[in-house]
Write a protein that holds these residues in place. Structure first.
Motif, short mmCIF file in Angstrom:
data_model
loop_
_atom_site.label_atom_id
_atom_site.label_comp_id
_atom_site.label_asym_id
_atom_site.label_seq_id
_atom_site.Cartn_x
_atom_site.Cartn_y
_atom_site.Cartn_z
N ALA A 192 -8.50 -2.06 1.32
CA ALA A 192 -7.18 -1.45 1.55
C ALA A 192 -6.73 -0.69 0.31
O ALA A 192 -6.18 0.42 0.40
CB ALA A 192 -6.16 -2.53 1.91
N ILE A 213 0.87 -1.18 0.00
CA ILE A 213 0.00 0.00 0.00
C ILE A 213 0.90 1.23 0.00
O ILE A 213 1.77 1.37 0.88
CB ILE A 213 -0.92 0.03 1.24
CG1 ILE A 213 -1.90 -1.14 1.21
CG2 ILE A 213 -1.67 1.36 1.34
CD1 ILE A 213 -2.92 -1.09 0.08
N GLY A 258 -4.15 -0.82 5.96
CA GLY A 258 -3.97 -0.06 4.74
C GLY A 258 -4.27 1.41 4.95
O GLY A 258 -3.55 2.29 4.45
N GLU A 294 -12.28 0.42 12.13
CA GLU A 294 -12.68 -0.76 11.38
C GLU A 294 -13.49 -1.68 12.28
O GLU A 294 -13.04 -2.08 13.35
CB GLU A 294 -11.47 -1.52 10.83
CG GLU A 294 -11.89 -2.72 10.00
CD GLU A 294 -10.76 -3.42 9.27
OE1 GLU A 294 -11.06 -4.32 8.46
OE2 GLU A 294 -9.58 -3.08 9.51
N ALA A 348 -7.70 -4.02 6.06
CA ALA A 348 -8.23 -2.74 5.57
C ALA A 348 -7.77 -1.59 6.44
O ALA A 348 -7.33 -0.55 5.94
CB ALA A 348 -9.75 -2.79 5.49
N LEU A 353 2.46 -4.34 3.36
CA LEU A 353 1.47 -4.56 4.41
C LEU A 353 1.59 -6.03 4.82
O LEU A 353 1.29 -6.93 4.03
CB LEU A 353 0.05 -4.25 3.90
CG LEU A 353 -1.04 -4.10 4.95
CD1 LEU A 353 -2.29 -3.44 4.35
CD2 LEU A 353 -1.43 -5.41 5.61
N GLU A 396 -5.93 3.36 -0.46
CA GLU A 396 -4.71 3.80 -1.15
C GLU A 396 -5.05 4.82 -2.23
O GLU A 396 -4.33 5.81 -2.41
CB GLU A 396 -4.01 2.59 -1.77
CG GLU A 396 -2.74 2.95 -2.51
CD GLU A 396 -2.08 1.74 -3.15
OE1 GLU A 396 -0.86 1.59 -3.04
OE2 GLU A 396 -2.82 0.92 -3.77
#
Length: 289
Positions: free
Chosen positions: A109, A82, A143, A132, A140, A87, A113
């Motif tokens: 994710a 990312i 990211g 999240e 995600a 990651l 970006e």
């Protein structure tokens, strides 16, 4: 393009013969690792043993399990990136459904970006704060953090080992990016005091709509996010797996609860080749500017 692994003709033919059944009797598709009806782990059709985490071979009888792409496309040891930063996901995957890297999380994710900068501009902020929901491995949210943002990964206590370990693996790169990530226990059946948290610029989840019995709890969690200091935006990534009915249930229950679904779009529409033709996004209105 992010997509599931495609088996060759011989492998696919063999896979069809060896598709496992769930403990509830439901026969899933070849890309499912968990039953889309009851959510339980799939078992080997030949000997009924559960498949070990990350394994395509039954430890008891050596029967093959068709790969699903959601676990095998990346090793997450630096091969998934990312903003040109690796990651990493902890290899210590537990024996529960959250301990898997699902396609919707990968695509979400990638969404961050591509769109975090425009989200920051729209909010008039130099850094966003996100949460999240049902983070699982936290791909995600990680990211989001690698894009220089602040994030709280949340899930049940039983699922905390994987995201906590993955936060540690990515801590240096997240710090270099100017972001931060932390984990907080959040059980949708017993939600914490919303005042324990502040405002969220975005609340999001990936593959959190898959089991009909959990839909009411997710709806309550989204209402919780919008209460108190509120959230400016809610974004949910889902994936089609012969389970369209569960998404219909979500839409009906969300609307009945007063949640405003602004749109549903295919990830390929917003991400192009970085999307997945089976992954889509729900954009929901937040409760705060």
């Amino acid at each position: 393009m992010v997509s599931s692994v495609v088996l060759d003709h011989v492998g696919y033919a063999n896979a069809i013969k060896q598709v496992p059944i769930c403990e509830c009797g439901q026969q899933p598709g070849v890309d499912d690792r968990f039953c889309t009806d009851c959510g339980r782990r799939l078992r080997c059709e030949k000997c009924s043993a559960s498949f070990s985490p990350g394994s395509t071979i039954c430890a008891r009888c050596n029967a093959e399990r068709p790969t699903d792409g959601e676990l095998y496309m990346y090793k997450f040891d630096g091969d998934f990136r990312i903003a040109n930063k690796p990651l990493r996901i902890s290899p210590r995957l537990g024996n529960h459904i959250g301990a898997r890297v699902w396609d919707a999380g990968i695509v979400l994710a990638k969404y961050f970006e591509q769109y975090v900068q425009s989200m920051m501009a729209a909010a008039g902020k130099r850094q966003l704060v996100g949460m999240e929901l049902g983070c699982g491995t936290g791909i995600a949210g990680l990211g989001f953090a690698l894009m220089g943002q602040r994030v709280i990964l949340s899930d049940m206590q039983v699922a905390q080992e994987e995201p906590v370990a993955s936060i540690e693996l990515n801590a240096s790169d997240i710090k270099t990016a100017g972001g931060s990530a932390e984990f907080s226990i959040l059980d949708w059946s017993s939600l914490r005091d919303r005042n324990d948290f502040g405002h969220f610029d975005v609340a999001f989840g990936a593959d959190v709509i898959w089991y009909s019995a959990l839909v009411p709890k997710l709806v309550q969690a989204l209402l919780w996010v919008n209460s108190g200091a509120g959230a400016s935006k809610i974004l949910i990534a889902g994936k089609h797996r012969r389970n369209e009915s569960v998404f219909h249930e979500f839409e009906m229950q969300a609307k009945a609860a007063g949640l405003n679904i602004l749109k549903r779009e295919l990830s390929t529409q917003s991400l192009g080749d970085a999307g997945n033709e089976n992954v889509f996004f729900y954009h929901l209105a937040g409760s705060a500017p």
